[in-house]
Design a protein around this motif. Structure first.
Motif, short mmCIF file in Angstrom:
data_model
loop_
_atom_site.label_atom_id
_atom_site.label_comp_id
_atom_site.label_asym_id
_atom_site.label_seq_id
_atom_site.Cartn_x
_atom_site.Cartn_y
_atom_site.Cartn_z
N PHE A 171 -9.26 4.90 7.37
CA PHE A 171 -8.04 5.47 6.54
C PHE A 171 -7.17 4.75 5.22
O PHE A 171 -7.50 5.54 4.09
CB PHE A 171 -6.35 5.45 7.32
N TRP A 172 -7.07 4.22 4.76
CA TRP A 172 -6.87 3.31 3.34
C TRP A 172 -8.19 3.47 2.46
O TRP A 172 -8.06 3.63 1.44
CB TRP A 172 -6.30 1.57 3.80
N ASN A 211 3.34 20.97 7.60
CA ASN A 211 1.68 19.56 6.39
C ASN A 211 1.57 18.22 7.04
O ASN A 211 0.55 17.85 7.14
CB ASN A 211 2.23 19.79 5.15
N VAL A 212 3.07 17.56 7.40
CA VAL A 212 3.34 16.04 7.48
C VAL A 212 2.53 15.73 8.64
O VAL A 212 2.02 15.07 9.14
CB VAL A 212 5.36 16.25 7.68
N TRP A 264 -1.73 17.73 -2.37
CA TRP A 264 -2.08 19.02 -1.13
C TRP A 264 -3.17 19.40 -0.79
O TRP A 264 -3.81 18.78 -0.10
CB TRP A 264 -1.39 19.68 -1.01
N THR A 321 -0.86 15.90 8.77
CA THR A 321 -1.37 14.97 8.34
C THR A 321 -1.33 13.31 9.86
O THR A 321 -2.14 12.85 9.67
CB THR A 321 -0.94 14.61 6.52
N ASN A 372 1.31 -1.05 -0.15
CA ASN A 372 -0.06 -0.51 -0.43
C ASN A 372 0.79 1.15 0.20
O ASN A 372 0.35 2.20 -1.05
CB ASN A 372 -1.06 0.07 0.79
N ILE A 415 -5.01 15.85 0.16
CA ILE A 415 -4.86 14.97 1.45
C ILE A 415 -5.38 16.35 1.96
O ILE A 415 -6.40 15.61 2.99
CB ILE A 415 -3.36 15.88 1.48
N ILE A 419 -8.81 15.31 2.49
CA ILE A 419 -9.64 14.36 2.85
C ILE A 419 -8.80 13.94 4.54
O ILE A 419 -9.99 13.95 5.67
CB ILE A 419 -8.18 13.20 2.90
N PHE A 420 -7.92 14.88 5.27
CA PHE A 420 -7.62 14.86 6.39
C PHE A 420 -8.35 16.64 6.82
O PHE A 420 -7.96 17.03 7.24
CB PHE A 420 -6.19 15.23 6.56
N SER A 434 -9.68 5.39 2.24
CA SER A 434 -9.82 7.10 2.07
C SER A 434 -8.36 6.96 0.63
O SER A 434 -8.70 7.79 -0.30
CB SER A 434 -9.31 8.23 2.36
N ILE A 435 -7.52 6.38 1.31
CA ILE A 435 -6.40 6.51 0.40
C ILE A 435 -6.37 6.09 -1.30
O ILE A 435 -6.21 6.73 -1.93
CB ILE A 435 -5.30 6.01 1.06
N THR A 484 1.13 4.49 -2.70
CA THR A 484 0.86 5.33 -2.86
C THR A 484 2.36 6.06 -2.94
O THR A 484 1.82 7.44 -3.94
CB THR A 484 0.90 5.83 -1.12
N THR A 500 -3.89 13.61 11.71
CA THR A 500 -4.91 13.23 11.52
C THR A 500 -5.07 11.56 11.40
O THR A 500 -6.23 11.01 11.61
CB THR A 500 -5.72 13.80 10.09
N MET A 501 -3.87 11.03 11.23
CA MET A 501 -3.61 9.71 10.02
C MET A 501 -3.91 8.82 11.86
O MET A 501 -4.20 7.80 12.13
CB MET A 501 -2.46 10.21 9.74
#
Lengths: 168, 168
Positions: free
Chosen positions: B159-160, B143-144, A160, B147, A143, A163, A166-167, B162-163, A147, B150-151
DNA sequence: TTGAACTTTCAAAATATATTGAAAGTTTAT
DNA sequence: ATAAACTTTCAATATATTTTGAAAGTTCAA
């Protein structure tokens, strides 16, 4: 804070972060130096600036070029080589992700694929635990791989934007 | 391939991957061993199985507990401590992400915040390059961070799901 | 050609990181 | 209170990684 002092702090911080993530401290520092320097630098200037030896500077720069983070420049009429770092953060992130995927993730997935195939006695808990763990990790790794693959092809803004959606 | 051999390969591969990502090789190996073992193991058994010393085993297990990847178990009527690893891949990934964020990402963001504030001469290319690089990296890092935040709160399936939707 | 300017190599040295193991510490049953 | 069973500590040691620097290699202008 002085600009010179700030540069120093940035180089230190980048070096530390790098070493925590399996990247040679010096390599991260050379990269940091080039990132905060507008013009391309010579080996000599890099050695001087970071107090490292010629050999070290040479090897490190070669590695950085191997990672696609730094490139050589030649100034017309000069023998010396100049080194320049791409300063686009998104490019840097992509480049690092790309290389680490190729060097580290892909080989692991290959091994996990093999280990997923191992057959055994279904009534044996040792076998069951092994099999479940390996196939689960394999799925996760794939996965992540997929990704990254999509991310590497993506445009920054698109990525971005998605992302953030979603988040939220 | 024999189960025993497969386990061995898995432990090796995990150890190598770990060391490439700044995680002590032995720590990754002990974790791998516990991941493919259905029941909880004693320090003694781990030492034996991986040919490591008592001190090393003890420290490593302590670290793994600090990372939230392994926990102690006590069997009624026994003095010995047993060690057990959570085998849920998603939990492992979350736990590692959580710890690394706390230990490495957050401190760097703090420094970047400071460095972003450094003032300078707007007509000085050295200042401009520094400022742009630092603020760009700071943005990426935040940003990371967001992210991950939220993750870490998310459920696996959500999560998966959505991804997969986005990267399609 | 020659030699000055520059780059690359790599064995040796320095440094950093991980491991050992025996001693000290702790806990518990008696 | 004692001692067996078990865990933790940490200085010494071993291992792995990084760095050095001088020598060898390359390129190019004259």
């Amino acid at each position: 804070m002085e600009l010179a002092e700030a540069k120093q702090k940035f180089i230190e911080a980048w070096g530390k972060l790098g070493s925590e993530w399996g990247i040679n401290r010096t390599m991260a520092q050379v990269h940091a130096l080039l990132l905060v320097t507008p013009e391309a630098l010579t080996t000599e200037e890099i050695m001087e600036s970071l107090s490292i030896s010629r050999g070290n500077a040479n090897m490190t720069l070669r590695d950085l070029m191997g990672w696609g983070l730094v490139e050589k420049q030649h100034k017309p009429g000069e023998r010396k080589e100049y080194f320049y770092a791409d300063k686009d953060t998104w490019n840097i992130a992509r480049q690092v992700a790309k290389e680490r995927r190729k060097r580290e993730l892909d080989p692991v997935i290959k091994i996990l694929d093999e280990l997923s195939k191992v057959q055994g006695d279904v009534s044996d808990p040792a076998y069951n635990t092994f099999n479940r763990t390996v196939t689960d990790i394999n799925k996760l790794a794939k996965n992540v791989d997929k990704t990254l693959d999509t991310m590497l092809k993506a445009e920054e803004s698109w990525f971005w934007g998605s992302i953030v959606k979603i988040f939220k």
